[in-house]
Structures are given as C-alpha cells and as structure tokens.
Design an enzyme around this catalytic site. Structure first.
Site, PDB file in Angstrom:
ATOM      1  N   ALA A 111       0.620  -1.188   0.084  1.00  0.00           N
ATOM      2  CA  ALA A 111       0.038  -0.201   0.023  1.00  0.00           C
ATOM      3  C   ALA A 111       1.035   1.202   0.088  1.00  0.00           C
ATOM      4  O   ALA A 111       0.648   2.268   0.709  1.00  0.00           O
ATOM      5  CB  ALA A 111      -0.949  -0.020   1.202  1.00  0.00           C
ATOM      6  N   HIS A 151       2.787   4.675  -0.443  1.00  0.00           N
ATOM      7  CA  HIS A 151       2.396   6.075  -0.377  1.00  0.00           C
ATOM      8  C   HIS A 151       3.901   6.845  -0.416  1.00  0.00           C
ATOM      9  O   HIS A 151       4.949   6.200  -0.800  1.00  0.00           O
ATOM     10  CB  HIS A 151       1.582   6.456   0.934  1.00  0.00           C
ATOM     11  N   GLY A 154       5.379   8.387   1.468  1.00  0.00           N
ATOM     12  CA  GLY A 154       6.535   8.182   2.547  1.00  0.00           C
ATOM     13  C   GLY A 154       7.543   7.076   2.078  1.00  0.00           C
ATOM     14  O   GLY A 154       8.697   7.051   2.302  1.00  0.00           O
ATOM     15  N   HIS A 155       6.723   5.864   1.647  1.00  0.00           N
ATOM     16  CA  HIS A 155       7.591   4.632   1.223  1.00  0.00           C
ATOM     17  C   HIS A 155       8.606   5.245  -0.032  1.00  0.00           C
ATOM     18  O   HIS A 155       9.582   4.858  -0.201  1.00  0.00           O
ATOM     19  CB  HIS A 155       6.727   3.772   0.628  1.00  0.00           C
ATOM     20  N   VAL A 179       7.593  11.521   6.570  1.00  0.00           N
ATOM     21  CA  VAL A 179       7.053  12.422   5.579  1.00  0.00           C
ATOM     22  C   VAL A 179       5.538  12.760   5.833  1.00  0.00           C
ATOM     23  O   VAL A 179       4.862  11.836   6.273  1.00  0.00           O
ATOM     24  CB  VAL A 179       6.842  11.646   4.187  1.00  0.00           C
ATOM     25  N   SER A 188      -0.034   3.907   5.629  1.00  0.00           N
ATOM     26  CA  SER A 188      -1.205   3.282   5.040  1.00  0.00           C
ATOM     27  C   SER A 188      -2.553   3.055   5.591  1.00  0.00           C
ATOM     28  O   SER A 188      -3.573   3.044   4.817  1.00  0.00           O
ATOM     29  CB  SER A 188      -0.669   1.858   4.734  1.00  0.00           C
TER      30      SER A 188
HETATM   31  N1  LIG Z   1       4.991   9.015   6.663  1.00  0.00           N
HETATM   32  C1  LIG Z   1       6.277   8.097   6.542  1.00  0.00           C
HETATM   33  N2  LIG Z   1       7.491   8.811   6.472  1.00  0.00           N
HETATM   34  C2  LIG Z   1       8.615   7.903   6.323  1.00  0.00           C
HETATM   35  N3  LIG Z   1       8.711   6.567   6.546  1.00  0.00           N
HETATM   36  C3  LIG Z   1       7.527   5.824   6.707  1.00  0.00           C
HETATM   37  C4  LIG Z   1       6.207   6.670   6.599  1.00  0.00           C
HETATM   38  N4  LIG Z   1       5.229   5.860   6.447  1.00  0.00           N
HETATM   39  C5  LIG Z   1       5.781   4.650   6.708  1.00  0.00           C
HETATM   40  N5  LIG Z   1       7.157   4.749   6.817  1.00  0.00           N
HETATM   41  C6  LIG Z   1       8.254   3.652   6.669  1.00  0.00           C
HETATM   42  O1  LIG Z   1       8.007   2.911   5.568  1.00  0.00           O
HETATM   43  C7  LIG Z   1       8.526   1.524   5.738  1.00  0.00           C
HETATM   44  C8  LIG Z   1       7.305   0.551   5.770  1.00  0.00           C
HETATM   45  O2  LIG Z   1       6.223   0.920   6.521  1.00  0.00           O
HETATM   46  P1  LIG Z   1       4.757   0.146   6.287  1.00  0.00           P
HETATM   47  O3  LIG Z   1       4.610  -0.486   5.275  1.00  0.00           O
HETATM   48  O4  LIG Z   1       4.389  -0.525   7.673  1.00  0.00           O
HETATM   49  O5  LIG Z   1       3.855   1.656   6.119  1.00  0.00           O
HETATM   50  P2  LIG Z   1       3.009   2.436   7.088  1.00  0.00           P
HETATM   51  O6  LIG Z   1       2.374   3.682   6.371  1.00  0.00           O
HETATM   52  O7  LIG Z   1       3.749   2.789   8.181  1.00  0.00           O
HETATM   53  O8  LIG Z   1       1.669   1.383   7.339  1.00  0.00           O
HETATM   54  P3  LIG Z   1       1.011   1.237   8.736  1.00  0.00           P
HETATM   55  O9  LIG Z   1       1.122   2.663   9.528  1.00  0.00           O
HETATM   56  O10 LIG Z   1      -0.455   1.315   8.232  1.00  0.00           O
HETATM   57  O11 LIG Z   1       1.627   0.226   9.217  1.00  0.00           O
HETATM   58  C9  LIG Z   1       8.734   1.493   7.534  1.00  0.00           C
HETATM   59  O12 LIG Z   1      10.138   1.849   7.854  1.00  0.00           O
HETATM   60  C10 LIG Z   1       8.107   2.954   7.859  1.00  0.00           C
HETATM   61  O13 LIG Z   1       8.476   3.529   9.061  1.00  0.00           O
END
Ligand SMILES: Nc1ncnc2c1ncn2[C@@H]1O[C@H](COP(=O)(O)OP(=O)(O)OP(=O)(O)O)[C@@H](O)[C@H]1O
Ligand SMILES: CC(C)(CO)[C@@H](O)C(=O)[O-]
Ligand code: BAL
Length: 345
Positions: free
Chosen positions: A42, A44, A46-47, A190, A200
């Site tokens: 999923a 976004h 941030g990823h 982010v 996500s």
């Molecule tokens: N907003 C963000 N800014 C920077 N890194 C992020 C952000 N969101 C997620 N990540 C990082 O991306 C990687 C994968 O995270 P993940 O796939 O669990 O996403 P997530 O958006 O955190 O999902 P959820 O919060 O639903 O678990 C992790 O290292 C996480 O810290």
C-alpha cells in the site's frame, strides 16, 4: 520461473520476485551496493521517499530492492491483519517510479514454509514499552521477519522510517546485538501538507475522523514550539542586558510584582522541562478527546531514544522522542517527533 537478470538503475517497471529462489537468482553486479526498503505494501509518498533515498544511497550502479510483505506474525488483532490494504499492482508502479530495481513480494508460505516459526527474535525490554505494551508480541514478530528478510535479501544497507521510531531503534539494536553486519539508516517522517504523518492506515479515516486525527501532529508541534519558546526566552534573558534593565526599570517604577514575574521567566529552566513538553502536548490531545468523533489517547510519552524509557522530569539536556498513539474510530495511529532538551548555545 527463476528471474536470472540484473536490472539497470533506470526508472521503470521493477522486476517482480515472488520466491526466495527468484531473489537468489537476482544477479548483483560486481561491486554494486544493494540497498533494501522493507514495506507492508500500500505504498505512499513516505515509502517513495525511502525508495528514492535508497536509490541515491545505492548510486546508479547499485541495486534497490523493495520488499512487500504483510507479516502475520506482527499483528495482534486478526481484524487488523484482514483489513490491511493489499495493492501490489499499484505498489509496483510506485516502487518503479521511485527507482526500485526489484520488488520481492513473497507469500506467507514462502516466508514461513514450516508454518509459524518456533524460534523467534525476542525484542527484550525496549520491545515491551509503548507500542510493545499496546501490541503484545508485535515487536518480536516484526524483528523476526526483519531478520528473515535481511537474510533473504542480503543488503549492504537497509532503510526504515522514523515514523516507526521504536521499530527503527529495535532494528538498530538487533543488528548491533546480533552482529548482522548491515548498515541501518533512518529516514525522516513524511507528512501531508496538513501535518498528518503518511501511513497506509490513513485511508481508513473518514473526513471528520481525519480532522480529529490532526491533533496528533498538532500536539507534537505544540510541544516542540513550547520548547523553542522557553529556550528563546531564557536565551534573551541571559544573553542581553536588556532583561536586567527591564527588571530594574520595573522595580524603579514600583512595579515589584511585574519585576518578580519577569525575573521568574528569566530563571526558567533552559529548555523547558520534560513536564512542560508533555503538558503542551496533552493540552491539545485533551481537547481532541472532546471532539466529535473523539480521539482516544493510548499514550503520549517523552522518551530516551536509546531505550524508550520515560525521561525523568529533572533531565534538561539531551535527545528525546515525543511519541503519541491514539485511536480515532476504528483506526489506530502513531506519530512522534525528535526533540533536543536544553540545547543552549
Ligand atoms: N510517513 C512516513 N514517512 C517516512 N517513512 C515512513 C512513513 N510511513 C511509513 N514509513 C516507513 O515505511 C516502511 C514501511 O512501513 P509500512 O509499510 O508499515 O507503512 P505504514 O504507512 O507505516 O503502514 P502502517 O502505518 O499502516 O503500518 C517503514 O520503515 C516505515 O517506517
Ligand atoms: C519493517 C516491516 C516491513 C516488517 O514487517 C514493517 O514493520 C513495516 O512496514 O514497518
Ligand atoms: N508500520 C509498522 C508496522 C505495523 O504497524 O505493523
């Protein structure tokens, strides 16, 4: 079929690898750095930021591998696991556009061929605090899959977001304690323009819920501003003679009370104490608890980044993390901000 190819750094469709054998067959050009970003899909922005950072860390000759795996081991509630979004086609597009060469998206059977693993990584005391207390077993499950994915992908460097600050600290600790021999890099959080940290799980928020959820970043920024304001006040009071002149002037006018107040502000603790930081955040969160729909606070904590223990009220120097977790409706969100206490120059 086994993917026997090495992939160029050009932006485009990344090669999709579904099995450990396919991943093994991914040729690593001689001397090239392999950099890994682990995700649960999923994807976004941030990823995408993590993947772009991985791309520049790896360099044009290096190799960026993104893993997409919703790890059942780190979920407590079955409902949370079931409703976790799965969007592999879109993820491939995001990963490719951000510079990934390959996406490793295995099934649960591929990662856990013998069923639930009997031998696991134990996160230890740091893994029992905050998120660990709220989600028992979560960090053991997370570290176990991270260890497996590090063994499977064998990177030189792996990148993780600071949004999951406790997770990042635990991965650093595991890599150090167990000599994994891989570099770990944290990437700053982010946020959307309104301040909400990308996650996500944000897609589950209805419009009114999202409005309430904005209290999370607002609380963190209020605490950071409080720290900055107290620091500025103290600095002005101690580094210019204007303050002493003002106190003397007020006293000369017979305004003894105002002079005393001004003096008290000047003598305030340099960075503002931990209690002031927590109070500033709580004020915002308490207001949000009275919103419609309400914010249900799980915790707000000012912790030591080394071990996630609470910072005592009398500590006024050093690094800290202000972390918050709350539910809005059925969605649980976390956020945090790094702070430096008492950094007077
Ligand atoms: N907003 C963000 N800014 C920077 N890194 C992020 C952000 N969101 C997620 N990540 C990082 O991306 C990687 C994968 O995270 P993940 O796939 O669990 O996403 P997530 O958006 O955190 O999902 P959820 O919060 O639903 O678990 C992790 O290292 C996480 O810290
Ligand atoms: C690191 C991780 C991919 C392990 O499943 C997960 O916890 C995540 O996405 O943050
Ligand atoms: N982003 C952290 C993974 C989890 O919530 O399970």
């Amino acid at each position: 079929m086994t993917a026997q190819r090495s992939v160029p750094a050009a932006l485009g469709a990344p090669v999709l690898l579904r099995t450990a054998a396919e991943l093994d067959a991914l040729r690593r050009p001689a001397g090239a750095r392999r950099v890994v970003v682990m995700t649960m899909g999923a994807l976004h922005e941030g990823h995408a930021t993590l993947i772009r950072t991985a791309r520049s860390t790896a360099g044009p000759a290096g190799q960026v591998v993104v893993t997409v795996f919703v790890n059942p081991l780190q979920f407590g509630e079955a409902a949370d696991l079931d409703r976790y979004p799965r969007t592999l086609d879109a993820d491939l597009a995001v990963a490719g556009a951000a510079g990934a060469d390959a996406v490793f998206a295995p099934s649960a059977d591929e990662v856990y061929p013998g069923g639930e693993p009997q031998v696991r990584i134990t996160a230890g005391p740091m893994g029992e605090r905050l998120e660990g207390a709220a989600r028992p077993g979560h960090f053991d499950g997370m570290l176990t899959v991270v260890a497996k994915l590090l063994h499977l992908t064998r990177p030189d460097e792996a990148l993780y977001g600071q949004k999951d600050a406790q997770q990042l600290a635990l991965i650093r600790r595991m890599v150090r304690d167990l000599n994994f021999g891989v570099g770990i890099t944290g990437v700053p959080t982010v946020r959307d323009p309104d301040g909400l940290a990308l996650s996500s799980r944000n897609r589950f928020l209805a419009r009114e819920e999202r409005r309430t959820a904005l209290a999370l970043p607002r609380a963190l920024f209020a605490a950071r501003d409080r720290l900055a304001a107290q620091r500025a006040l103290h600095e002005r009071a101690t580094t210019t003679s204007a303050h002493a002149d003002r106190v003397a002037g007020l006293a000369a006018l017979g305004e003894i009370r105002a002079a005393a107040d001004t003096q008290a502000v000047a003598l305030a603790r340099p960075g503002g104490g931990p209690a002031a930081v927590r109070a500033a955040a709580r004020l915002v969160l308490d207001d949000a608890a009275r919103e419609q729909p309400p914010l249900a606070l799980d915790y707000v904590a000012l912790v030591d980044p080394a071990d996630f223990t609470e910072i005592p009220d009398d500590r006024d120097q050093g690094d800290a993390i202000l972390a918050v977790a709350a539910r809005v409706g059925a969605t649980r969100l976390i956020d945090n901000i790094p702070l430096t206490l008492g950094a007077l120059t």
